[in-house]
Design a protein around this motif. Structure first.
Motif, PDB file in Angstrom:
ATOM      1  N   THR A   3       0.801  -1.268  -0.097  1.00 53.76           N
ATOM      2  CA  THR A   3      -0.047   0.360  -0.149  1.00 53.76           C
ATOM      3  C   THR A   3       0.895   1.331   0.141  1.00 53.76           C
ATOM      4  O   THR A   3       2.160   1.771   0.571  1.00 53.76           O
ATOM      5  CB  THR A   3      -0.895  -0.129   1.333  1.00 53.76           C
ATOM      6  N   LEU A   4       0.733   2.467  -0.522  1.00 53.25           N
ATOM      7  CA  LEU A   4       1.428   2.926  -0.622  1.00 53.25           C
ATOM      8  C   LEU A   4       0.588   4.656  -0.626  1.00 53.25           C
ATOM      9  O   LEU A   4      -0.395   4.562  -0.704  1.00 53.25           O
ATOM     10  CB  LEU A   4       1.446   4.055  -2.026  1.00 53.25           C
ATOM     11  N   TYR A   5       1.007   5.003   0.968  1.00 54.41           N
ATOM     12  CA  TYR A   5       1.112   6.562   1.645  1.00 54.41           C
ATOM     13  C   TYR A   5       1.168   7.715   1.353  1.00 54.41           C
ATOM     14  O   TYR A   5       2.193   7.491   1.257  1.00 54.41           O
ATOM     15  CB  TYR A   5       0.712   6.473   3.155  1.00 54.41           C
ATOM     16  N   GLY A   6       0.565   8.766   1.077  1.00 48.94           N
ATOM     17  CA  GLY A   6       1.506  10.332   1.090  1.00 48.94           C
ATOM     18  C   GLY A   6       0.524  11.393   1.419  1.00 48.94           C
ATOM     19  O   GLY A   6      -0.491  11.194   1.270  1.00 48.94           O
ATOM     20  N   CYS A   7       1.516  11.552   2.212  1.00 45.23           N
ATOM     21  CA  CYS A   7       0.600  12.792   2.739  1.00 45.23           C
ATOM     22  C   CYS A   7       0.899  14.697   2.601  1.00 45.23           C
ATOM     23  O   CYS A   7      -0.008  15.628   2.976  1.00 45.23           O
ATOM     24  CB  CYS A   7       1.801  12.605   4.480  1.00 45.23           C
ATOM     25  N   LEU A   8       1.778  14.590   2.350  1.00 43.06           N
ATOM     26  CA  LEU A   8       2.331  15.566   1.340  1.00 43.06           C
ATOM     27  C   LEU A   8       2.529  15.651   0.616  1.00 43.06           C
ATOM     28  O   LEU A   8       4.394  15.262   0.310  1.00 43.06           O
ATOM     29  CB  LEU A   8       2.568  16.974   2.268  1.00 43.06           C
ATOM     30  N   ASP A  59      -4.975   1.376  -2.236  1.00 41.28           N
ATOM     31  CA  ASP A  59      -5.756  -0.058  -2.372  1.00 41.28           C
ATOM     32  C   ASP A  59      -4.063  -1.223  -2.167  1.00 41.28           C
ATOM     33  O   ASP A  59      -3.156  -0.468  -2.835  1.00 41.28           O
ATOM     34  CB  ASP A  59      -6.410  -0.985  -2.850  1.00 41.28           C
ATOM     35  N   VAL A  60      -4.857  -2.091  -1.330  1.00 42.46           N
ATOM     36  CA  VAL A  60      -2.981  -3.049  -1.505  1.00 42.46           C
ATOM     37  C   VAL A  60      -3.224  -3.873  -2.998  1.00 42.46           C
ATOM     38  O   VAL A  60      -4.119  -4.000  -3.412  1.00 42.46           O
ATOM     39  CB  VAL A  60      -3.690  -4.304  -0.027  1.00 42.46           C
ATOM     40  N   SER A  61      -1.887  -3.438  -3.422  1.00 40.96           N
ATOM     41  CA  SER A  61      -1.950  -4.418  -4.534  1.00 40.96           C
ATOM     42  C   SER A  61      -0.137  -4.749  -5.349  1.00 40.96           C
ATOM     43  O   SER A  61       0.175  -3.888  -4.064  1.00 40.96           O
ATOM     44  CB  SER A  61      -2.151  -3.759  -5.916  1.00 40.96           C
ATOM     45  N   VAL A  62       0.235  -5.507  -5.726  1.00 42.42           N
ATOM     46  CA  VAL A  62       1.505  -6.082  -6.564  1.00 42.42           C
ATOM     47  C   VAL A  62       2.188  -4.710  -6.506  1.00 42.42           C
ATOM     48  O   VAL A  62       3.156  -4.865  -5.705  1.00 42.42           O
ATOM     49  CB  VAL A  62       0.973  -6.893  -7.053  1.00 42.42           C
ATOM     50  N   ARG A  84       3.151   8.967   6.220  1.00 35.85           N
ATOM     51  CA  ARG A  84       2.781   9.410   7.769  1.00 35.85           C
ATOM     52  C   ARG A  84       3.502   9.412   8.747  1.00 35.85           C
ATOM     53  O   ARG A  84       4.665   8.515   9.163  1.00 35.85           O
ATOM     54  CB  ARG A  84       1.776   7.687   7.500  1.00 35.85           C
ATOM     55  N   ALA A  85       2.927  10.094  10.059  1.00 35.33           N
ATOM     56  CA  ALA A  85       3.762  10.213  10.957  1.00 35.33           C
ATOM     57  C   ALA A  85       3.114   9.416  12.348  1.00 35.33           C
ATOM     58  O   ALA A  85       3.213   9.124  13.148  1.00 35.33           O
ATOM     59  CB  ALA A  85       3.808  11.841  11.495  1.00 35.33           C
ATOM     60  N   ASP A  86       1.822   8.574  11.951  1.00 33.42           N
ATOM     61  CA  ASP A  86       1.253   8.280  13.104  1.00 33.42           C
ATOM     62  C   ASP A  86       0.925   6.241  13.142  1.00 33.42           C
ATOM     63  O   ASP A  86       1.052   5.898  14.559  1.00 33.42           O
ATOM     64  CB  ASP A  86      -0.244   8.275  12.917  1.00 33.42           C
ATOM     65  N   CYS A  87       1.659   6.078  11.751  1.00 34.95           N
ATOM     66  CA  CYS A  87       2.559   4.442  11.863  1.00 34.95           C
ATOM     67  C   CYS A  87       3.273   4.146  10.643  1.00 34.95           C
ATOM     68  O   CYS A  87       3.067   4.653   9.589  1.00 34.95           O
ATOM     69  CB  CYS A  87       0.917   3.954  11.693  1.00 34.95           C
ATOM     70  N   CYS A  88       3.271   2.791  10.432  1.00 34.76           N
ATOM     71  CA  CYS A  88       3.779   2.286   9.242  1.00 34.76           C
ATOM     72  C   CYS A  88       4.845   3.771   8.078  1.00 34.76           C
ATOM     73  O   CYS A  88       4.799   3.020   7.037  1.00 34.76           O
ATOM     74  CB  CYS A  88       2.060   2.090   8.346  1.00 34.76           C
ATOM     75  N   PRO A  89       5.958   3.850   9.059  1.00 35.12           N
ATOM     76  CA  PRO A  89       6.436   4.403   8.201  1.00 35.12           C
ATOM     77  C   PRO A  89       7.415   3.271   6.615  1.00 35.12           C
ATOM     78  O   PRO A  89       7.652   3.807   5.724  1.00 35.12           O
ATOM     79  CB  PRO A  89       7.355   5.132   8.729  1.00 35.12           C
ATOM     80  N   GLN A  90       7.352   2.351   7.174  1.00 34.25           N
ATOM     81  CA  GLN A  90       8.715   1.220   6.530  1.00 34.25           C
ATOM     82  C   GLN A  90       6.945   1.296   5.146  1.00 34.25           C
ATOM     83  O   GLN A  90       7.809   0.720   3.772  1.00 34.25           O
ATOM     84  CB  GLN A  90       8.270  -0.411   6.850  1.00 34.25           C
ATOM     85  N   ARG A  91       6.573   1.600   5.110  1.00 35.59           N
ATOM     86  CA  ARG A  91       5.504   1.456   3.861  1.00 35.59           C
ATOM     87  C   ARG A  91       5.513   2.240   2.708  1.00 35.59           C
ATOM     88  O   ARG A  91       5.259   1.850   1.392  1.00 35.59           O
ATOM     89  CB  ARG A  91       4.011   1.787   3.960  1.00 35.59           C
TER      90      ARG A  91
END
Length: 112
Positions: A3-8, A59-62, A84-91
């Protein structure tokens, strides 16, 4: 699966300087987790806590991807990605930044 997250995302162009050219762009991503749409990453909101609705999430994907169309040509001088600052920085590990005009192969043909 990933999953990719982007906050800014901040993109500075020359010669204009520190203005964020991403603010005027259009963001898309490979899929959207719940309603954390791609535009959250370029809305100028610097809050990096996911539950505050300021981050995008695929979404979760390959091979998840996220991209922004700057709607014009710009000479990019710097890129800032806020995770993300709240969790999961490894993502974000393994994420690649590519700059170019090609959408072939989901933009993967553009240079790193």
């Amino acid at each position: 699966m990933k999953t990719l997250y982007g906050c800014l995302l901040l993109l500075s162009a020359v010669p204009a300087g520190p203005s964020n050219v991403a603010l005027g762009g259009t963001a898309t991503q490979s899929g959207t987790f719940e309603d954390f749409h791609a535009g959250f990453a370029i809305d100028g909101n610097t809050d990096s806590y996911f539950d505050h609705r300021s981050c995008s999430s695929t979404d979760v994907s390959v091979q998840p991807w996220w991209r922004v169309d700057l709607l014009g040509l710009h000479h990019i001088s710097s890129i800032t990605i806020t995770n993300r600052a709240d969790c999961c920085p490894q993502r974000i590990i393994g994420a690649e930044v590519r700059i170019g005009n090609s959408l072939d192969n989901n933009g993967n043909n553009n240079p790193r």
